[in-house]
Design a protein around this motif. Structure first.
Motif, mmCIF file in Angstrom:
data_model
loop_
_atom_site.group_PDB
_atom_site.id
_atom_site.type_symbol
_atom_site.label_atom_id
_atom_site.label_comp_id
_atom_site.label_asym_id
_atom_site.label_seq_id
_atom_site.Cartn_x
_atom_site.Cartn_y
_atom_site.Cartn_z
ATOM 1 N N ARG A 99 0.830 -1.209 0.000
ATOM 2 C CA ARG A 99 0.000 0.000 0.000
ATOM 3 C C ARG A 99 0.860 1.252 0.000
ATOM 4 O O ARG A 99 0.581 2.215 -0.727
ATOM 5 N N ARG A 100 1.903 1.263 0.800
ATOM 6 C CA ARG A 100 2.742 2.460 0.911
ATOM 7 C C ARG A 100 3.523 2.717 -0.373
ATOM 8 O O ARG A 100 3.696 3.867 -0.787
ATOM 9 N N MET A 101 4.011 1.662 -0.997
ATOM 10 C CA MET A 101 4.807 1.835 -2.207
ATOM 11 C C MET A 101 3.942 2.244 -3.396
ATOM 12 O O MET A 101 4.364 3.048 -4.234
ATOM 13 N N GLU A 102 2.718 1.707 -3.466
ATOM 14 C CA GLU A 102 1.881 1.935 -4.636
ATOM 15 C C GLU A 102 0.941 3.128 -4.484
ATOM 16 O O GLU A 102 0.644 3.804 -5.455
ATOM 17 N N ASP A 103 0.447 3.384 -3.285
ATOM 18 C CA ASP A 103 -0.510 4.472 -3.062
ATOM 19 C C ASP A 103 0.227 5.746 -2.656
ATOM 20 O O ASP A 103 0.374 6.057 -1.481
ATOM 21 N N GLY A 104 0.727 6.455 -3.636
ATOM 22 C CA GLY A 104 1.437 7.695 -3.362
ATOM 23 C C GLY A 104 2.940 7.559 -3.291
ATOM 24 O O GLY A 104 3.656 8.553 -3.298
ATOM 25 N N GLY A 105 3.450 6.326 -3.212
ATOM 26 C CA GLY A 105 4.898 6.132 -3.153
ATOM 27 C C GLY A 105 5.571 6.212 -4.505
ATOM 28 O O GLY A 105 6.785 6.389 -4.594
ATOM 29 N N GLY A 106 4.787 6.035 -5.578
ATOM 30 C CA GLY A 106 5.348 6.157 -6.921
ATOM 31 C C GLY A 106 6.028 4.912 -7.439
ATOM 32 O O GLY A 106 6.799 4.977 -8.398
ATOM 33 N N PHE A 107 5.742 3.732 -6.827
ATOM 34 C CA PHE A 107 6.372 2.486 -7.273
ATOM 35 C C PHE A 107 5.306 1.442 -7.564
ATOM 36 O O PHE A 107 4.183 1.506 -7.051
ATOM 37 N N LYS A 108 5.680 0.457 -8.365
ATOM 38 C CA LYS A 108 4.847 -0.715 -8.594
ATOM 39 C C LYS A 108 5.699 -1.963 -8.420
ATOM 40 O O LYS A 108 6.929 -1.921 -8.582
#
Length: 369
Positions: free
Chosen positions: A281-290
């Motif tokens: 969640r942290r990486m994908e939702d606003g973190g700019g990573f997939k």
């Protein structure tokens, strides 16, 4: 802590942490005079943790699982690139990198240049680590450069990292990023820094500690008790004598984590471990990573390491993938307790990375240098 069973040690360290919590909450009512090492090491173990990791590397699969599976993923990322650059945001003693250097040197066409940037807070440790890795690279015939950055994780800036055009860049974070969970802005800034390096991949290895980051203290305490009981069981299964200094050193590293998770709150509590789902969640939702996937080669490496140390106790669980293609993560488990998870992430959006360091980045580096 020197009791006959792992549960003696677990009970002792949790009791110690509870006592410290009481004293911190009501300093005018209670005074237990905690041992000096409790107060001196309340915010981290420094050299002791580095020693403990070396011991864990010898008696458990934990460091090898983290390092070798991520190295296997990194080798895939570096395939076909002449100039490769690893930015390790908590390099410690560099245990992860001799194996990578050996694998790169063994390729039919090794890279023309290998650079490792190591970040840490001890200048002496960084210098010693760089010298060791340089000796390994020289023995293997690799063109190698080590760049040391002496600073806290949250204070590192892009110009310090000396990223250059033409490099395939990878960011490595093993047992480091969880310390940023106490400050959402710091984590957001860090992920922005990682993207700005032009890295094609970010490698993450962390405790699989769902529930140790947030929620009610009572629930956090119960989850911590389950997690660290399993960790102490794993150390005990290595067969070291009860009075072994090596065993005590390894257990004390976990004890410092227990102390911080149980006795401290707010920004002083940096042992805030997340589950894989929480990190996603942290990486994908606003973190700019997939998610960039963890493949079968990495899974085979992890399972081989687990079998070396305890085929009936340690297992490796793959997440996602549905049986085809890359999975999303790998978790090392002790019996039914997840211990550590490794994942790989790539910048979302335009996919820029590797050799596409911007002109502004290069100019910033030149000015600051």
């Amino acid at each position: 802590p020197a009791g006959r069973t792992p549960m003696h040690s677990v009970a002792a360290y949790f009791t110690e942490a509870l006592a410290l919590r009481v004293v911190r909450m009501w300093p005018h009512m209670f005074d237990i005079g905690p041992p000096r090492e409790l107060t001196d090491d309340a915010f981290g173990g420094g050299d002791d943790d580095a020693m403990a990791l070396r011991i864990l590397n010898a008696i458990t699969p934990i460091p090898r699982f983290l390092h070798f599976t991520l190295n296997e993923r990194l080798l895939r990322e570096f395939e076909g690139h002449e100039r490769v650059h690893v930015i390790d945001f908590d390099i410690k003693q560099g245990l992860q990198w001799p194996g990578l250097l050996q694998s790169l040197a063994a390729r039919a066409v090794p890279p023309a240049h290998v650079r490792i940037t190591g970040i840490g807070e001890s200048r002496q440790e960084l210098q010693e680590t760089g010298a060791r890795l340089a000796r390994v690279a020289a023995a293997l015939g690799l063109a190698f450069e080590f760049h040391a950055v002496v600073d806290r994780l949250e204070d590192v800036r892009l110009w310090m990292l000396h990223v250059k055009r033409g490099e395939c860049v990878a960011v490595n974070c093993v047992l480091a990023m969880h310390r940023l969970l106490r400050d959402d802005a710091a984590l957001t800034d860090f992920l922005g820094l990682a993207r700005s390096t032009g890295a094609t991949i970010l490698l993450l290895g962390e405790h699989e500690g769902g529930g140790l980051n947030s929620g009610r203290w009572e629930a956090r305490f119960a989850r911590a008790l389950r997690y660290y009981a399993a960790a102490f069981d794993a150390v005990d299964a290595a067969g070291l004598p009860e009075a072994s200094p090596a065993r005590a050193k390894a257990e004390e590293m976990f004890a410092r984590e227990i102390r911080n998770a149980v006795a401290f709150e707010g920004p002083e509590r940096f042992e805030r471990h997340e589950s894989f789902a929480g990190w996603r969640r942290r990486m994908e939702d606003g973190g700019g990573f997939k998610n960039a996937g963890i493949g079968e080669r990495e899974a085979m490496q992890g399972r081989m390491i687990a079998r070396m140390f305890g085929p009936d106790k340690y297992t490796v669980q793959a997440h996602g993938g549905g049986g085809s293609g890359d999975g999303e993560a790998l978790t090392l488990r002790w019996l039914d307790q997840p211990l550590y998870t490794v994942t790989a992430w790539t910048p979302a959006g335009d996919g820029a990375g590797g050799s596409t360091v911007s002109a502004s980045t290069t100019a910033s580096h030149s000015q600051q240098s």
